[in-house]
Structures are given as structure tokens and as C-alpha cells.
Design a protein around this motif. Structure first.
Motif, PDB file in Angstrom:
ATOM      1  N   ALA A 184       0.644  -1.306  -0.284  1.00 44.88           N
ATOM      2  CA  ALA A 184       0.065   0.297  -0.267  1.00 44.88           C
ATOM      3  C   ALA A 184       1.209   1.324  -0.277  1.00 44.88           C
ATOM      4  O   ALA A 184       0.802   2.327   0.999  1.00 44.88           O
ATOM      5  CB  ALA A 184      -0.648   0.035   1.783  1.00 44.88           C
ATOM      6  N   SER A 186       1.470   4.762  -1.969  1.00 44.32           N
ATOM      7  CA  SER A 186       0.192   5.255  -2.620  1.00 44.32           C
ATOM      8  C   SER A 186       1.136   6.464  -3.028  1.00 44.32           C
ATOM      9  O   SER A 186       1.602   7.072  -1.861  1.00 44.32           O
ATOM     10  CB  SER A 186      -0.651   5.141  -2.416  1.00 44.32           C
ATOM     11  N   ARG A 194       1.592   7.589 -11.242  1.00 41.54           N
ATOM     12  CA  ARG A 194       0.700   7.532  -9.497  1.00 41.54           C
ATOM     13  C   ARG A 194       0.082   6.321  -9.355  1.00 41.54           C
ATOM     14  O   ARG A 194      -0.823   5.609 -10.379  1.00 41.54           O
ATOM     15  CB  ARG A 194      -0.557   9.047  -9.605  1.00 41.54           C
ATOM     16  N   GLY A 195      -0.420   5.819  -8.356  1.00 41.73           N
ATOM     17  CA  GLY A 195      -0.626   4.322  -8.004  1.00 41.73           C
ATOM     18  C   GLY A 195      -0.430   3.838  -6.500  1.00 41.73           C
ATOM     19  O   GLY A 195      -0.271   4.496  -5.441  1.00 41.73           O
ATOM     20  N   TYR A 196      -0.180   2.404  -7.110  1.00 48.06           N
ATOM     21  CA  TYR A 196      -0.495   1.830  -5.189  1.00 48.06           C
ATOM     22  C   TYR A 196       0.377   0.789  -5.801  1.00 48.06           C
ATOM     23  O   TYR A 196       0.037   0.500  -7.067  1.00 48.06           O
ATOM     24  CB  TYR A 196      -1.930   1.706  -4.997  1.00 48.06           C
ATOM     25  N   SER A 322      -5.762   6.982  -3.742  1.00 50.56           N
ATOM     26  CA  SER A 322      -5.138   6.345  -4.580  1.00 50.56           C
ATOM     27  C   SER A 322      -5.445   4.640  -4.503  1.00 50.56           C
ATOM     28  O   SER A 322      -5.712   4.266  -4.908  1.00 50.56           O
ATOM     29  CB  SER A 322      -3.019   6.500  -4.161  1.00 50.56           C
ATOM     30  N   GLU A 323      -5.749   4.629  -2.496  1.00 45.93           N
ATOM     31  CA  GLU A 323      -5.490   2.850  -2.732  1.00 45.93           C
ATOM     32  C   GLU A 323      -7.191   3.096  -2.953  1.00 45.93           C
ATOM     33  O   GLU A 323      -7.952   1.524  -3.088  1.00 45.93           O
ATOM     34  CB  GLU A 323      -5.784   2.874  -0.915  1.00 45.93           C
ATOM     35  N   TYR A 326      -7.136   2.826  -6.728  1.00 41.19           N
ATOM     36  CA  TYR A 326      -7.337   1.176  -7.422  1.00 41.19           C
ATOM     37  C   TYR A 326      -7.698   0.006  -6.478  1.00 41.19           C
ATOM     38  O   TYR A 326      -7.823  -1.204  -7.340  1.00 41.19           O
ATOM     39  CB  TYR A 326      -5.557   0.704  -6.079  1.00 41.19           C
TER      40      TYR A 326
END
Length: 461
Positions: A184, A186, A194-196, A322-323, A326
Motif C-alpha cells: 500500500a 500509494s 500515480r498509483g498503488y 490512491s488506495e 486502486y
């Protein structure tokens, strides 16, 4: 006496008896040697050589002088140049679907994939997404190829052993070992990505990008993407995109999508820290507080409100926007997710049907004529579909630049900019831009929103 006799007997053994080795046959034995695991997985990890054409501006005679460069640097003509990139990839099917990083193969004009057995294939990108830094390639004439299966990322735990396989610094296929250091992770890792992510201390270096991160079952658990470094080499902090995200990319690529589709939340949020938890009356920090809800948001439809705190999706903890994105993305459009949230101090459960971003209200696109102030400038109203296309934050209204035309970049205008004011006149629709330009006489002053900040652009007519 007995100890001395035993030592004498041991030393008297033939050397080949003392050095006798066996091929591991059980999971316990494999944990003592990675060799069988590498033999199984390595053939599915490939080297990728990509070429792209970029417009490089010729050096200016004023380049060494910052003052004059501001005035004359932009006048130097641009010339096409070939840019080469080196990375790794993972074969995911017998018929030649390969995953890699977008920064390795994105916008490439020529892609060559080399297998461990030295076979070479040309390839094309069938689905790519810069924001996720993932791309799916299809090998031409690829059949009966070695491949890796995908493991459910939600089963990965911190402390697990992991192997990173790739082509660091172009030295050839290399295997490094480590553990899963964190989950996790993020936010923004590098560039526009950008992401996880999963974090690992398995050494990852330039050239490993797009390579495999595998678990002790031999399945792919992530795609190596980025490192934190000050020297350009590995410091033991590497990031991998979870296999669950890769699975969603493969599914969409096989269904014929040309652009990666994410579910629409129509919602803004923020991490609940200690101060916010206290103000909301929560027992401890955690979750994502809803700060914005657009009209028609699937979360608003089921009864969630601004100020509610989402704590989990499908039983998995959520602590940041972000989580949240995702978990929505790996579920996919036209699926349902189970959401737990705290509303007015009471924990409630919701079932949310995920949809794509609606293309409403109408975009009302306009394109300026070739003899206008900014020829071939193309504009559109903001709506959820436009926001998703340009990865923009939630905006109630505005006018977005779809295409700058040939003159736009010279004055600093960029694709995805939101026009706010022109010569002091507020802009809320594309026609407002036409009216403002028609009243301009000697100069134009434009206020645009870019990356959450206001930027002033000025040019003379």
C-alpha cells in the motif's frame, strides 16, 4: 574420545560424499535454493529494446546565457531524433501477450523483444497507460511461449521472499532476491505515475523496469517499476505494480480496448490523520474522508455524503484516495464493490455499482480557424469523461484545452490546461474564449489552471 573418533571419521569421508547435493523437491527445500524457481520463471522474462522518434530542439547559441535563452532559446529549430530505451517484460500467455512499463515502450515506433532462449520477436503496444506506467504488448507470430501466471496480490504479505528478474544496465538477464518490504505504498512515485505499489528490497536497477517480481510459488506478484535512489543504483527501496492491476490491463487488452478504462468515483477524498480523526469523533486515525461528491456519483447515489469516512472496500483496508482508486480499478467497470463507511459515528455497509465516467454534460467542442489568434486551438467543456481522460481533479466547471494548435506551445499553453480568465473576463464555456479573443487588441493575458495551480500567460498580437 567419542567426539575425536567422530571427527576423524567425518574427515576421512571421500570429498564427493561431503559435497553431495540434491535438487530441491519440496517447498521447504526450495526455500533453501532459488535455482529450481529461477529455471521455471526466467524463460518468461524478456528483454525489450524500443525506439521512438522525439523532436529535439537544436542547441541555441544563447544556451549558456540564462537571460538570452529565455528570449531566443525557443527560436531554435527542432529536429527529429531516435531515442532508444532498454527494459524488461513478462510473457503472460502462450499466444504472446507481454506486460512492461509504459516508460519503456510508450510511443515507441519499433519494439524488439528477446527471449532467454535468444529468439526475437517484433511487438506492438495494444494497450498503454502513462498514469499507471503499464503497457500490454502483443508479440507478432508468437505462439506456444513460456509464460507466468498471476497471483492474487491481496494474498501477498510483508516479509515474504521475492525474486526480481530483469535486465539491469543491459548486462543480461539477472536475478536478485529480497523480501516484500511494504504494501500500500500509494501516491506519486516517478514522473506522471500515480498509483498503488508494493515495496521490495530485492535489488532493482535501470533496465529492470517492466521485469518480474515473483513469489516463492513462481507466480508473478508484481511488475518492477521504480526505485528510490540518489546514486542511480539500487538502495534497496524498489516499487512494483501489483499483479491485480496487471490482470485488469490484460483483460481490457484482450477485449479490444485501446485506452485503459477506470471506474468513475465522482468523489474526492483525503487521508484521515490524527487531527481529522479527532474532529470527526473517530477512535483512531484511518480511512478516507469524503471531501467532494459530484452529481450522479455512484457513491452519492447509495447514500454516502461529504464527511463520511470510507474504511474498507471488499474487506480490504482503505486509507487514501490512491488506495480507493486502486481497489475500484482492479474490480473493474460494471462490477459491484462492498464498501464499509462511518457515517455520523455509525459504521454502515454499502454496495456500489461501478460505472465509467459519463460524457455529460455535452462537451460543446470548438476548433478555432487557421486565421484566429490561436489557430486550430481545440477546446471543450469539462465533464467527468474529460476529467478522466486528462487525469484532472474534480472541477465543477471550466474549459479544457484538447489541442493547443501550432502556436499554443510557443506561448506556454499545454494540452489539459483549464482556461479560467482571458483579459480579466471569466471563462466558463468555449464560446467565452471566442468572445474574449474578438475583443483583444494589442495583447492577451490568460490565466490557466495546471496541476492545481494558476499560471499566467501573456503574449502580444
Amino acid at each position: 574420545m567419542i567426539r575425536a573418533l567422530f571427527l576423524t571419521f567425518f574427515l576421512a569421508l571421500p570429498w564427493h560424499v561431503q559435497a553431495d547435493t540434491q535438487i530441491p523437491e519440496s517447498q521447504a527445500q526450495i526455500s533453501l535454493s532459488f535455482a529450481p524457481l529461477v529455471k521455471q520463471a526466467a524463460p518468461a522474462v524478456v528483454n525489450i529494446y524500443a525506439k521512438r522518434i522525439v523532436q529535439a530542439r537544436a542547441s541555441s547559441p544563447f544556451a549558456s546565457d540564462p537571460f538570452f535563452e529565455n528570449f531566443f532559446g525557443g527560436l531554435a529549430p527542432s529536429r527529429p531524433q531516435v531515442q532508444n530505451s532498454l527494459g524488461s517484460g513478462v510473457i503472460l500467455s502462450r499466444d504472446g501477450y507481454v506486460v512492461s512499463n509504459y516508460h519503456v515502450v510508450g510511443m515507441a515506433t519499433d519494439i524488439r523483444v528477446v527471449l532467454k532462449d535468444r529468439r526475437e520477436f517484433s511487438a506492438e503496444v495494444v494497450l498503454g497507460d502513462e498514469a499507471s506506467d503499464l503497457a500490454i504488448l502483443r508479440l507478432k507470430d508468437g505462439e506456444d511461449l513460456p509464460f507466468l501466471t498471476l497471483r492474487d496480490s491481496n494474498t501477498v504479505e510483508v516479509g515474504e521472499l521475492a525474486l526480481a528478474i530483469g535486465n539491469p544496465f543491459g548486462v543480461g538477464q539477472t536475478v536478485s532476491s529480497g523480501i516484500i518490504s511494504g504494501l500500500a505504498r500509494s501516491g506519486k512515485i516517478t514522473g506522471k505515475t500515480r498509483g498503488y505499489f508494493m515495496q521490495t528490497d530485492a535489488p532493482i536497477n535501470p533496465g529492470n523496469s517492466g521485469g518480474a517480481l515473483i513469489g516463492m510459488d513462481g507466480a508473478l506478484i508484481g511488475v518492477n517499476t521504480a526505485i528510490v535512489t540518489r546514486s542511480g543504483g539500487s538502495n534497496g527501496i524498489g516499487f512494483a505494480i501489483p499483479a491485480a492491476m496487471v490482470e485488469q490491463f490484460v483483460r481490457q487488452a484482450r477485449s479490444g480496448e485501446s485506452q485503459f478504462q477506470r471506474p468513475w468515483a465522482g468523489m474526492g477524498g483525503q487521508t484521515v490523520d490524527a487531527d481529522l480523526a479527532a474532529s470527526l469523533g473517530l477512535a483512531r486515525p484511518g480511512g478516507m474522508a469524503i471531501t467532494q461528491l459530484q452529481e450522479g456519483s455512484p457513491f452519492g447515489i447509495v447514500g454516502l455524503h461529504v464527511g463520511d469516512v470510507i474504511t474498507s472496500v471488499n474487506g480490504l483496508e482503505v486509507n487514501s484516495p490512491s488506495e480507493m482508486l486502486y481497489h475500484m480499478t482492479i474490480a473493474g467497470i460494471e462490477s459491484e464493490i462492498n464498501v464499509a463507511a462511518v457515517q455520523d459515528g455509525i459504521e454502515k455497509a454499502y454496495t456500489v455499482a461501478l460505472i465509467g465516467p459519463p460524457d455529460l454534460p455535452a462537451r460543446n467542442e470548438i476548433t478555432f480557424d487557421e486565421d484566429d489568434i490561436l489557430p486550430l486551438l481545440r477546446l471543450s467543456n469539462v465533464n467527468p469523461a474529460v476529467l478522466a481522460e486528462f487525469q484532472l481533479p474534480i472541477l465543477p466547471d471550466g474549459v479544457v484545452v484538447l489541442d493547443t494548435g501550432p502556436i499554443g506551445p510557443r506561448i506556454g499553453l499545454q494540452r489539459g490546461d483549464i482556461l479560467r480568465e482571458i483579459n480579466g473576463a471569466e471563462i466558463s464555456a468555449p464560446r467565452d474564449v471566442q468572445r474574449a479573443f474578438s475583443k483583444a487588441r494589442r495583447s492577451v493575458s490568460m490565466v490557466v489552471e495546471r496541476g492545481g495551480q494558476l499560471v499566467l500567460l501573456r503574449f502580444r498580437l
